[in-house]
Design an enzyme around this catalytic site. Sequence first.
Site: not given
Length: 479
Positions: A248, A282, A383
Amino acid sequence: MNIQNYINGSYHNPIQNNWIDNYNPSNGEVYGQTPNSTKVDIDKAYNAAKSAFRQWSQTTLEERSRILIKISELLEANLDRFVEAESKDNGKPISLAKSVDIPRAASNFRFFGNAITQFASESHESVGQNAINYTLRQPIGVVGCISPWNLPLYLFTWKIAPAIAAGNCVVAKPSEVTPMTAYLLGKILNEAGLPKGVLNIVHGLGNTTGQAIVEHPDIKAISFTGGTSTGAHIAKVAAPMFKKLSLELGGKNPNIIFADCDYDDMLETTVRSSFANQGQICLCGSRIFVEASIYEKFKTDFVEKIKQLKVGHPSESDTNIGALVSKSHLEKVKDYINIAKEENGVILCGGNEVKIKGFENGYYLEPTVIEVKTDECRINQEEIFGPVVTIMPFNTEDDVLQMANKVKYGLSATLWTNNLKRTMRLSNQLQVGIVWANTWMMRDLRTPFGGIKASGVGREGGFEALRFFTEAKNVCIKY
Ligand code: TXE
């Protein structure tokens, strides 16, 4: 306060006596030492897990369930201690640790304690051939769980609860940046009566302790949450050993706002989806796309709301934005704000470090909203994982879909619209693993959780997690 490894039901110093500093992000001070465990500690943890496996894998589902639910109850009974520890270790507002992180860690144990008793496998009659197939779901053996710092106990338990519920024994490593609540968990495991060796918690850096877990030839599966480049590295190390992997990873999630949405609800939730946990989730909606007809209004209202957020010490109950997790992470996020300026992004609010009286060395940053001219700029593609969002207008559904999908990540997307057909059309076409419409981060633990593209491989949650932590074996019997 020093931390120790929890192996075979008791606490131990790292065998080679290597330690790292543990920082309090709210004031930048070292407040304890954490083991930097090496291969010998992982071997010790593995041996404990291996010895426990035969008995644990044969323990009835009712008994496993009872112990998991007991762990959940003990976490709830010790809520305040865990909440304080999590907030101090991570920098998150105490209110968030109390309302989300620790209750969710307790829910993870309760949920998988119940789910394992409902986990059914399949059977198929081979009609006309006098045969029946049935599928066994067997625990894998010893598995590794590696978790990050943003939701420390929440994500740690999201992995270990299904792993042990399914009958595996575990070698687990929390992030070296936030080891405290995983350390405290050991005592609760003993109190709940979890047999020795079923869960072993080893602390240390990624490239020493984490690497040793992934490299261990007999740790057959790895469940990992963390950065995309770390995930890629783990996949490379694990591939020659054919380990089962659940990864993940990062996200760069679009938050798509149409003019026909419930505006006030959207505005309030967008503040949260942008800046909850200092933007270090996230799932945060870090790219906000707004339909052109309401863009100017949204821009004004959103910025006004963000300016009202209080950046403060995590222990103060009215703090909205606490400290970022580490000095290096603060520097990384600040670098992105500079990149935005070089790319001609317009800083609509925020952008600066905050010095809080008495805690001047803490890692505080203003919530930052940046208007971008193009979706292709770096701050719209990479990110950031901090209190920074971009906003830009769009004209048509097609345009925004193209922009939403034009990133390497594919974790989640949020839609704001009252047009059901549009919701369903877009949900079909968005390249993500999770879509929220008219809400954000509403979680039902039964649902599959995870991403596509550079956001990861595999799904966690519900029976998906129990499938990951078991091997399917089909038995075909002719009668
Ligand atoms: O994560 P790492 P970092 C993203 C976010 C962040 C970036 C880097 O963008 O800025 O990742 O964060 C362990 N073998 N996310 O560097 O290093 C490590 O010790 C085995 C998104 O802190 O990936 C820790 O326990 N393990 C994310 C865990 O991996 C290794 C949450 C995660 O750390 C290892 C966190 C190795 N070689 C960061 N190297 C999300 N998806 O929510 C490191 N680790």
